[in-house]
Design a protein around this motif. Structure first.
Motif, PDB file in Angstrom:
ATOM      1  N   PHE A 253     -11.430  -9.388  15.748  1.00 18.43           N
ATOM      2  CA  PHE A 253     -10.961 -10.051  14.528  1.00 18.43           C
ATOM      3  C   PHE A 253     -10.237 -11.355  14.853  1.00 18.43           C
ATOM      4  N   GLY A 270     -13.328  -0.011   8.972  1.00 18.88           N
ATOM      5  CA  GLY A 270     -12.663   0.658  10.080  1.00 18.88           C
ATOM      6  C   GLY A 270     -11.945  -0.345  10.946  1.00 18.88           C
ATOM      7  N   LEU A 271     -11.059   0.166  11.799  1.00 20.51           N
ATOM      8  CA  LEU A 271     -10.273  -0.686  12.702  1.00 20.51           C
ATOM      9  C   LEU A 271     -10.072   0.074  13.998  1.00 20.51           C
ATOM     10  N   HIS A 274      -7.414  -0.122  16.704  1.00 20.07           N
ATOM     11  CA  HIS A 274      -6.006   0.176  16.423  1.00 20.07           C
ATOM     12  C   HIS A 274      -5.717   1.660  16.221  1.00 20.07           C
ATOM     13  N   TYR A 275      -6.754   2.482  16.249  1.00 26.76           N
ATOM     14  CA  TYR A 275      -6.537   3.890  15.896  1.00 26.76           C
ATOM     15  C   TYR A 275      -5.598   4.597  16.864  1.00 26.76           C
ATOM     16  N   LEU A 280       3.412  -1.482  16.695  1.00 21.14           N
ATOM     17  CA  LEU A 280       2.814  -2.770  16.347  1.00 21.14           C
ATOM     18  C   LEU A 280       2.797  -3.664  17.580  1.00 21.14           C
ATOM     19  N   PRO A 281       1.796  -4.551  17.686  1.00 16.29           N
ATOM     20  CA  PRO A 281       1.775  -5.484  18.820  1.00 16.29           C
ATOM     21  C   PRO A 281       2.981  -6.437  18.777  1.00 16.29           C
TER      22      PRO A 281
ATOM     23  N   PRO B 284       7.527  -7.997  15.338  1.00 19.47           N
ATOM     24  CA  PRO B 284       6.181  -7.663  15.801  1.00 19.47           C
ATOM     25  C   PRO B 284       5.083  -8.285  14.918  1.00 19.47           C
ATOM     26  N   ASP B 285       3.884  -8.256  15.451  1.00 16.72           N
ATOM     27  CA  ASP B 285       2.743  -8.818  14.740  1.00 16.72           C
ATOM     28  C   ASP B 285       2.242  -7.797  13.728  1.00 16.72           C
ATOM     29  N   GLN B 292      -4.828  -2.580   8.259  1.00 14.92           N
ATOM     30  CA  GLN B 292      -4.880  -1.113   8.139  1.00 14.92           C
ATOM     31  C   GLN B 292      -4.480  -0.656   6.747  1.00 14.92           C
ATOM     32  N   LEU B 295      -7.379  -1.166   4.554  1.00  9.75           N
ATOM     33  CA  LEU B 295      -8.406  -0.153   4.795  1.00  9.75           C
ATOM     34  C   LEU B 295      -8.012   1.199   4.192  1.00  9.75           C
TER      35      LEU B 295
END
Lengths: 364, 364
Positions: A253, A270-271, A274-275, A280-281, B284-285, B292, B295
């Motif tokens: 993405f 779907g992602l 990240h599942y 969080l990053p 955080p990002d 999510q 989704l």
């Protein structure tokens, strides 16, 4: 436990232990893979437990279904967690959820006869009793049962509705498809080609990229493991991206975002990247950047859950997709794993991108 | 320069200097506010420069328009920057862009006569020559000229299409509207009420919140300056949020995000809280979190630019909105500032939320 298998403590990695043991479907007992513990991050074999129960008994208006194929799909990772989601989680000790192709073994249901093939949601187990609710008949003869879990089932339906209803592709537009050789992605790309689009896939490794182009007819497919992935994607999308079919998130993405054209559409089904996230990053926080991109380029992003959002249109999909598959316009690859006991490891591999095509388990 | 005003160096803060000087529209010269420098962060008065030129002269097929009202709108901040956006930036030394209500002063155009009122895009200046392209006739008598820049103009059109076409509100749904007393927000809320929704506004300060409820008929309006803003919003949206009409971003969106219902819709027409950002916020990002959320809750977010996306439907909007305004079903508040020379400070105040209702400048 059936067939003299030793009774092990639930925390032991039964699945890994059992994987090479011959333990086929039995007409007397029901093997089930239940959720043993909730994963933190990536699932491991000990999150699952294989147990054996008595065969369930149908009563009036019910039938006994025997699982022939079990579908493995990324969404199942969400059901293993108790974080809020669109569906209730699988409870600890309960059978893992999953779509299945079954045959009717016993029937006290007026509309189903012994030997009928059906599409059901009986989960990771050999047998289940059903009252017919949500069960889709597949006839008396089914040449390719696993296809009903792939291109002619939930993944194909996801591809069809997400691309056509949300993505609204127009001839000569550029459609980018993540997980290009997966069950959903391969169908998305082929439908987009049928609609006259230029189709660029993204997949992991040269073997998958080759199949996307040679088997599925994508115009190009970029390997996301390449060190210059972003640049390669930009080069392959020299007119920008009009539809991005999102099923992975993450770095794919990130590479897509700057290439999105004005009025681009993003169906989000779907992602998978990240599942297994546990946090969080790190920053900076790109949430405002994403919303600004949506605004400035007038982009539509829309999440969907196929049966919840499009259930009544399943027949429309099935009719058209069946034609396309019969005429060879849409191809599919099924990646079939033998034995229910191997489902957990196959599922763990799916989340790592190890499958090649639609992943299904041949249960019995 | 006209009327004996001193000629100042462009870098001086002319606007601040001129703001109390009587310098009305003249029939002989054209005052223009041009972009003097690009802002870094919040604009300041010295980003603008007032200059004076000769009156432009229309030729055959053209007309001379005299600005009566100039619209001030948040999107203008984007045109002051040369960062990529949906429209080209205003060049340095060029007249600031803007919608205007004008009267025809001279006409060599077959469809416009001297004295006609028109809606145009002649920018921050007294006079402009037009060939009629993009000019909308407003008749010979116009009772409330400023309304054509607000509820009956671009902001009203933005509200109407964003809410009805993207937001698709259904009776009894909860609609949350940012900048509730602004030109767009006040119209969104009132249209949502006409469609049978529960409408919760967000505005800055008790005076605006009171007006949202008492003048515009919102069911509730929450002050985003309140220390417990998030909690107050959650309390006011006890059934969650079905449509969030986004025009601000920032902390308002942060409070809205966890309240969004399954199948919520987010028309995105602006993000005023971020227009002066010079860097992304710290981590955080939350980009993956946002995707999510889209989704899992099957949310649609869609950016739009009103005339680009909906231009051909302006007539449909104007007919219905004119009825609503005439019958008192939709009310509007205009915040009119006197004098072109005060446009820069008024615009700077708009970005800080200092206006109350649709902000327009009475030019002459």
């Amino acid at each position: 436990m059936a067939r003299g298998l030793p009774s092990l403590h639930p925390s032991e990695t039964l699945v890994a232990t059992y994987k090479d043991i011959d333990m086929p479907q039995s007409p007397e007992t029901n093997r089930r893979i239940v959720l043993n513990s909730r994963p933190h991050g990536a699932p491991s074999p000990d999150n699952f437990r294989l147990d054996t129960t008595e065969l369930p008994k149908p009563t009036d208006g019910q039938m006994l279904l025997r699982t022939v194929y079990l579908s493995l799909d990324p969404y199942m990772r969400g059901r293993m967690s108790d974080a809020p989601s669109y569906a209730a989680p699988v409870e600890l000790g309960e059978v893992m959820v999953g779509g299945t192709v079954c045959q009717v073994e016993q029937s006290f249901h007026p509309e189903f006869a012994v030997g009928d093939w059906v599409l059901a949601n009986t989960g990771w187990q050999d047998y289940a009793v059903s009252d017919g609710q949500g069960v889709i008949p597949l006839g008396r003869n089914l040449e390719h049962p696993a296809r009903s879990l792939g291109v002619l089932g939930m993944p194909g339906f996801t591809a069809y509705m997400g691309l056509l209803d949300i993505g609204q592709p127009k001839p000569r537009e550029t459609v980018v498809v993540a997980a290009a050789t997966g069950a959903v992605g391969s169908a998305v790309g082929q439908i987009a080609k049928l609609k006259g689009c230029r189709v660029v896939g993204v997949a992991g490794g040269p073997k998958k990229c080759k199949a996307a182009v040679e088997t599925f007819g994508f115009d190009a497919c970029i390997d996301h493991y390449a060190s210059d992935f972003d640049q390669q994607l930009a080069d392959a999308c020299s007119s920008g991206i009009d539809v991005y079919f999102e099923s992975v998130g993450g770095k794919v993405f990130d590479a897509v975002l700057p290439l999105l054209n004005v009025k681009a559409r993003i169906p989000v089904c779907g992602l998978i990247a990240h599942y297994n996230d546990t946090a969080l990053p790190e920053g900076p926080d790109r949430l405002p950047l994403l919303m600004q991109t949506f605004l400035i380029r007038r982009i539509k992003a829309q999440g969907f859950i196929i049966f919840d959002d499009y259930g009544p249109r399943y027949g429309e999909f099935l009719a058209e997709m069946t034609e396309w598959v019969k005429s060879g316009k849409v191809k599919s690859i099924e990646d079939v794993v033998e034995g229910l006991e191997n489902a957990p490891n196959a599922f763990i591999g799916l989340l790592e991108g190890k499958n090649f095509g639609k992943l299904a388990v041949h249960v019995g």
